[in-house]
Design a protein around this motif. Structure first.
Motif, PDB file in Angstrom:
ATOM      1  N   ARG A 195      25.406  34.448  31.414  1.00  0.00           N
ATOM      2  CA  ARG A 195      25.426  35.195  32.735  1.00  0.00           C
ATOM      3  C   ARG A 195      26.550  36.437  32.540  1.00  0.00           C
ATOM      4  N   GLY A 196      27.783  35.948  31.903  1.00  0.00           N
ATOM      5  CA  GLY A 196      28.726  37.021  31.597  1.00  0.00           C
ATOM      6  C   GLY A 196      28.069  38.185  30.617  1.00  0.00           C
ATOM      7  N   VAL A 197      27.411  37.829  29.653  1.00  0.00           N
ATOM      8  CA  VAL A 197      26.662  38.999  28.814  1.00  0.00           C
ATOM      9  C   VAL A 197      25.803  39.857  29.585  1.00  0.00           C
ATOM     10  N   ARG A 198      24.815  39.240  30.200  1.00  0.00           N
ATOM     11  CA  ARG A 198      23.929  40.017  31.017  1.00  0.00           C
ATOM     12  C   ARG A 198      24.715  40.979  31.982  1.00  0.00           C
ATOM     13  N   GLU A 199      25.683  40.576  32.735  1.00  0.00           N
ATOM     14  CA  GLU A 199      26.483  41.187  33.787  1.00  0.00           C
ATOM     15  C   GLU A 199      27.206  42.180  33.025  1.00  0.00           C
ATOM     16  N   GLY A 200      27.868  41.778  31.874  1.00  0.00           N
ATOM     17  CA  GLY A 200      28.662  42.893  31.328  1.00  0.00           C
ATOM     18  C   GLY A 200      27.970  44.092  30.664  1.00  0.00           C
ATOM     19  N   ALA A 201      26.818  43.647  30.109  1.00  0.00           N
ATOM     20  CA  ALA A 201      26.006  44.724  29.534  1.00  0.00           C
ATOM     21  C   ALA A 201      25.234  45.607  30.545  1.00  0.00           C
ATOM     22  N   ALA A 202      25.250  45.283  31.697  1.00  0.00           N
ATOM     23  CA  ALA A 202      24.514  46.180  33.023  1.00  0.00           C
ATOM     24  C   ALA A 202      25.564  46.944  33.954  1.00  0.00           C
ATOM     25  N   LEU A 203      27.023  46.731  33.507  1.00  0.00           N
ATOM     26  CA  LEU A 203      28.010  47.343  34.254  1.00  0.00           C
ATOM     27  C   LEU A 203      27.591  49.003  34.121  1.00  0.00           C
ATOM     28  N   GLY A 204      27.865  49.811  34.962  1.00  0.00           N
ATOM     29  CA  GLY A 204      27.625  51.285  34.961  1.00  0.00           C
ATOM     30  C   GLY A 204      28.597  51.910  34.522  1.00  0.00           C
ATOM     31  N   SER A 205      29.974  51.649  34.411  1.00  0.00           N
ATOM     32  CA  SER A 205      31.082  52.147  34.186  1.00  0.00           C
ATOM     33  C   SER A 205      32.243  51.704  33.792  1.00  0.00           C
ATOM     34  N   ALA A 206      33.092  52.322  33.225  1.00  0.00           N
ATOM     35  CA  ALA A 206      34.460  51.778  32.731  1.00  0.00           C
ATOM     36  C   ALA A 206      35.226  50.966  33.745  1.00  0.00           C
ATOM     37  N   GLY A 207      35.211  51.580  34.926  1.00  0.00           N
ATOM     38  CA  GLY A 207      35.833  51.182  36.158  1.00  0.00           C
ATOM     39  C   GLY A 207      35.189  49.967  36.809  1.00  0.00           C
ATOM     40  N   ALA A 208      33.931  49.738  36.659  1.00  0.00           N
ATOM     41  CA  ALA A 208      33.235  48.563  37.006  1.00  0.00           C
ATOM     42  C   ALA A 208      33.615  47.409  36.409  1.00  0.00           C
ATOM     43  N   LEU A 209      33.922  47.513  35.296  1.00  0.00           N
ATOM     44  CA  LEU A 209      34.342  46.449  34.322  1.00  0.00           C
ATOM     45  C   LEU A 209      35.952  45.900  34.957  1.00  0.00           C
ATOM     46  N   LEU A 210      36.727  47.005  35.563  1.00  0.00           N
ATOM     47  CA  LEU A 210      37.935  46.301  35.999  1.00  0.00           C
ATOM     48  C   LEU A 210      37.720  45.641  37.343  1.00  0.00           C
ATOM     49  N   ASN A 211      36.586  46.035  37.927  1.00  0.00           N
ATOM     50  CA  ASN A 211      36.118  45.324  39.315  1.00  0.00           C
ATOM     51  C   ASN A 211      35.397  43.936  38.933  1.00  0.00           C
ATOM     52  N   ARG A 212      34.583  43.964  37.928  1.00  0.00           N
ATOM     53  CA  ARG A 212      33.869  42.893  37.742  1.00  0.00           C
ATOM     54  C   ARG A 212      34.593  41.540  37.137  1.00  0.00           C
ATOM     55  N   LEU A 213      35.622  42.109  36.331  1.00  0.00           N
ATOM     56  CA  LEU A 213      36.527  40.950  35.934  1.00  0.00           C
ATOM     57  C   LEU A 213      36.992  40.063  36.973  1.00  0.00           C
ATOM     58  N   PHE A 214      37.227  40.383  38.273  1.00  0.00           N
ATOM     59  CA  PHE A 214      37.419  39.694  39.328  1.00  0.00           C
ATOM     60  C   PHE A 214      36.532  38.651  39.657  1.00  0.00           C
ATOM     61  N   ALA A 215      35.464  38.967  39.272  1.00  0.00           N
ATOM     62  CA  ALA A 215      34.323  37.668  39.479  1.00  0.00           C
ATOM     63  C   ALA A 215      34.556  36.558  38.818  1.00  0.00           C
ATOM     64  N   THR A 216      35.300  36.684  37.850  1.00  0.00           N
ATOM     65  CA  THR A 216      35.956  35.404  36.986  1.00  0.00           C
ATOM     66  C   THR A 216      36.405  34.478  37.964  1.00  0.00           C
ATOM     67  N   ARG A 217      37.294  35.379  38.862  1.00  0.00           N
ATOM     68  CA  ARG A 217      37.957  34.359  39.859  1.00  0.00           C
ATOM     69  C   ARG A 217      37.243  34.099  41.064  1.00  0.00           C
TER      70      ARG A 217
END
Lengths: 299, 299
Positions: A195-217
């Motif tokens: 799930r992480g691999v697919r979501e990480g590969a689908a992120l559209g920008s660098a900032g989207a990663l700073l946001n999506r990291l919070f999904a871990t919480r």
């Protein structure tokens, strides 16, 4: 079995592995578990070298690769610049005189992408070894880990490479942010990782990663993922993001140079994202030492 | 000066600030430096509350916002869901009976973006305060920090929001990866920060960030940036990436709710990326308490 022709050491920051190498490039003997350069005190690299290779003939040529050639190592071997083949590494080699014996130091490589300098030390030797073993003269090489390296090889030369801080970022986030708070260790969670691999590969920008990291919480808070899956999810998120970027402009099959566990993780992630990969043989670094020593006329 | 009508506490994880608020919403007195919920031992929230508000009339209504309403706080106030106006917060309020006095707890907010749940606690009250003070009923609100929140408000309701882990990621990378190794503290380096902001905003993917972070090291190694600029460069890289993503689909002016130093940093970064911003007044959270208390008929 061929006669011993070369001693090669892959001497990194945290560990060292020494090889006795035959005239045909085969590994005859290996000594693992030697001290990384950070564990060698007071610059006693000569004594550490003797301790690891004392059982082998002092008449053999010696090639060292890795962080041993950095400013913190035995002697600094300035970087060669990409594109670079084995010959270019030979030209830039440094030499140490140790007890009347000339020891060759493989230089690291430097390159530049979009104005950003990048460097490697030791991986170039592994890549040339894997390349020689594959019988090919090009391809995309991945050396995952604390700092993942992706290198593109064409016509026997490392054309360019990029470093991704995936492993170190993962450890820092897991151990030193709120994201580790809800994590519980368990058996590896394949679904969480995927799930992480697919979501990480689908992120559209660098900032989207700073946001999506919070999904871990929030996945943990909202019981969308088990606490034992959160660490694998975070790992997958970063690995997926890394792979998507590193393979953005190529469909080349990827050759992975890594320990079996880490190689399996990246093999799985690449497969999830529809990329083929093959695994380089163990000890391919020794083939790299042999390949470079031959180019230098040392064996 | 109007008569005291309400006591409002912004009670977060690491600190607490208490306000005595007039019938017109003006702050009459404030007590800063109270203990965050993590510093209150054995659940002694009542005693901590009394210590902070003891000088004020026990007949006044009380509204608390922030992590005090989380599972680790005095009592859990379940999240209200976006879109949410002040009325929706009132509907979801929890109440604590403290020494015969009913204390109202503002619930946090939850939302979901692309399958990812997100949460806030306390920021919703600041936003409603800033909104009331602005005389407007919509806009884009930014609360930067450890976990930056970007919230979109329309027709007086928080429609959606996203969390970016910018501040916490910066601290983890600086203090717990190789990137901090070459950094040296100095006066703030405006050029280094600006360079980071531009490069971070220009990154094309999540993985590109994992790569570009390493520039914090190679710029230092290759003397492209002074060691005193590396920390600001890294900060800018993350802030630039955050802003580019958060403003991707809007050109709305941004209202910043933050301490002056942090607000200035984001104001500068937004300006570099051609976004207008305004700064919400200090203590806007008290206006939020007042606004919510009025909707609840508490003052």
């Amino acid at each position: 079995m061929s006669a011993a022709a070369l001693i090669g050491l892959d001497w990194g920051t945290t560990s060292c592995r020494a090889y006795l190498i035959g005239a045909d490039g085969a590994v005859l003997e290996r000594v693992a578990g030697g001290p990384g350069i950070l564990k060698v005190e007071n610059g006693a690299f000569g004594a550490a070298f003797d301790a690891m290779t004392g059982g082998w003939s002092a008449r053999l040529s010696v090639v060292l690769s890795g962080m041993i050639g950095s400013r913190q190592g035995w002697r600094e071997a300035p970087y060669a610049r990409c594109p670079a083949g084995a010959d270019d590494l030979v030209t830039a080699m440094a030499t140490i005189d140790h007890a009347g014996r000339a020891i060759a130091l493989v230089p690291g490589l430097s390159t530049e992408n979009d104005g950003m300098p990048d460097v490697m030390r030791g991986e170039e030797t592994q890549i040339f070894g894997a390349l020689a073993l594959s019988g090919r003269d090009g391809g995309l090489f991945l050396l995952p880990g604390t700092h993942s390296k992706w290198a593109e090889v064409r016509d026997g030369r490392i054309v360019s490479f990029r470093t991704f801080m995936t492993g170190e970022v993962f450890a820092a986030l897991k151990d030193h942010t709120i994201l580790g708070r809800l994590m519980r260790e368990g058996v590896p969670d394949t679904d969480g990782f995927a799930r992480g691999v697919r979501e990480g590969a689908a992120l559209g920008s660098a900032g989207a990663l700073l946001n999506r990291l919070f999904a871990t919480r929030t996945y943990g808070l909202m019981a969308r993922l088990a606490d034992t899956a959160l660490s694998d999810y975070l790992s997958g998120l970063l690995v997926g993001a890394e792979i998507a970027e590193a393979t953005r402009q190529t469909r080349s099959a990827v050759t992975i140079i890594a320990t079996p566990a880490l190689a399996q993780r990246y093999t799985d992630a690449l497969h999830l994202l529809d990329h083929d990969s093959t695994l380089a043989p163990d000890d391919c670094v020794a083939t790299g030492h042999w390949r470079i020593a031959r180019a230098a006329g040392l064996c």
